[in-house]
Design an enzyme around this catalytic site. Structure first.
Site, PDB file in Angstrom:
ATOM      1  N   SER A  39       0.789  -1.270   0.163  1.00 23.53           N
ATOM      2  CA  SER A  39       0.016   0.082  -0.011  1.00 23.53           C
ATOM      3  C   SER A  39       0.843   1.325  -0.076  1.00 23.53           C
ATOM      4  O   SER A  39       1.738   1.371  -0.902  1.00 23.53           O
ATOM      5  CB  SER A  39      -0.959  -0.088   1.067  1.00 23.53           C
ATOM      6  N   ASP A  95      -7.974  -5.110  -6.482  1.00 22.40           N
ATOM      7  CA  ASP A  95      -7.666  -4.053  -5.713  1.00 22.40           C
ATOM      8  C   ASP A  95      -8.619  -2.741  -6.232  1.00 22.40           C
ATOM      9  O   ASP A  95      -8.391  -2.452  -7.350  1.00 22.40           O
ATOM     10  CB  ASP A  95      -6.328  -3.865  -5.649  1.00 22.40           C
ATOM     11  N   HIS A 137      -7.588  -4.957  -1.755  1.00 25.93           N
ATOM     12  CA  HIS A 137      -6.260  -4.375  -1.342  1.00 25.93           C
ATOM     13  C   HIS A 137      -5.791  -5.256  -0.265  1.00 25.93           C
ATOM     14  O   HIS A 137      -4.628  -5.430   0.031  1.00 25.93           O
ATOM     15  CB  HIS A 137      -6.804  -3.109  -0.896  1.00 25.93           C
TER      16      HIS A 137
END
Length: 341
Positions: free
Chosen positions: A132, A288, A317
């Protein structure tokens, strides 16, 4: 480990951010795993993610894994704004709380570079990786220090925050600031804007996992008994767990403005990506909603030594969050392969 996990702090007496403000001092909290070898050739940097702390990265570190402390010296630096490194919640006046300055990804990497070079004397990193926002820092490391970073593995993240992602971040900011208790960021630490945090969490719930994750009720694998149980128990619980709203907003701004193309010496994201020398495996997750595979396919197309490898499945994600063993094994296999190359 958890909030009592030990860590060290490196202080830089005067650290000027790109916005022009100077932290006196800037504090970077970090933890290390393994031993640095004699010629300092086994170092890896593994930055944290949005609101994550160093112990939240430990799921990818362990005996027999790619990030094996028996072989590697792994440094996990905490991002500015995460509550351990310099943050609104722990900085004394006048730069405290709502007055804490704007921080970007390059500021984080610059401070991490100071840590790596000043504390450890490391000149080469065998790998930089992260999930991330950790992936965003990975890209920035490879652009800011192309001679230093040998390999990179950004997973479920991007080199530039996409417009659709910025729309999501703006909705989070608005939810938090709409709570009257927020008071423009001047709430008291013992009177957090809890309604705003719960609204913030509910928005996040629609983005962190994929449509298919909810369709298939995969939240049951995490021990939840209903959709509402998951929304409250996982998401509201996550953001009510010692996460300060001003800290969240500082890191949100860092995320919003992420773009390696703004690095001095580069005039575009494409130009910055083309400058990367590191051997790369770029790993988006199939579903995602923040960082879709086509965005990372675009990035890989501008890099000279990069492979796109999509993490399959419905976890979206959170394929990169260490929450399920299948995705963890898939990421770990890539780490092993990259380090062996």
């Amino acid at each position: 480990m958890g909030p009592d996990a030990p860590y060290q702090v490196h202080e830089v007496p005067d650290f000027t951010l790109e916005c022009g403000a100077t932290l006196r001092p800037a504090k970077i909290a970090y933890q290390t795993y393994g031993e640095l070898n004699a010629d300092k050739s086994n170092a890896i940097v593994y930055p944290t993610w949005y609101s994550g702390r160093h112990w939240d990265n430990e799921w990818l570190i362990g005996s027999g894994m790619g990030l094996d402390p028996e072989n590697w010296f792994i440094i996990v630096p905490n991002m500015l704004g995460n509550g351990l490194s310099s943050s609104p919640s722990n900085t004394p006046p006048p730069w405290d709380r709502a007055r804490f300055p704007k921080v970007n990804v390059r500021d984080n990497v610059a401070l991490q570079h100071r840590l790596v070079t000043e504390v450890f004397g490391i000149e080469t990193l065998q790998l930089v990786l992260g999930w991330s926002m950790g992936a965003g820092q990975t890209y920035q490391w490879a652009v800011s220090h192309p001679e230093m970073v040998r390999r990179m593995l950004p997973f479920c993240g991007s080199s530039r925050t996409a417009p659709h992602n910025q729309v999501f971040l703006d909705s989070l900011r608005t939810a938090l600031q709409a709570d009257a208790t927020f008071q423009g960021g001047w709430y008291e630490p013992e009177a957090l804007p809890v309604r705003g945090l719960r609204a913030f969490a509910r928005i996040y719930a629609g983005w962190g996992f994929s449509q298919a994750f909810y369709w298939d009720e995969v939240w049951r694998e995490l021990g939840f008994t209903s959709l509402e149980d998951f929304a409250v128990g996982f998401w509201e619980g996550f953001f009510l767990d010692n996460r300060d709203p001003n800290n969240l907003l500082t890191m949100l701004d860092t995320w919003w403005t992420g773009d390696v193309g703004r690095t001095p010496g580069h005039d575009s994201t494409e130009d910055a990506l083309a400058s990367i020398k590191a051997k790369a495996i770029v790993m988006p997750a199939e579903k995602d909603l923040y960082f879709p595979p086509e965005d990372e396919q675009w990035a890989v197309g501008h890099m000279s030594n990069a492979e796109l490898r999509v993490i399959p499945g419905v976890w979206g994600h959170f394929a990169g969050g260490g929450a399920n063993p299948v995705d963890t094994a898939f990421i770990d296999a890539a780490v092993k392969e990259l380090l062996a190359s």
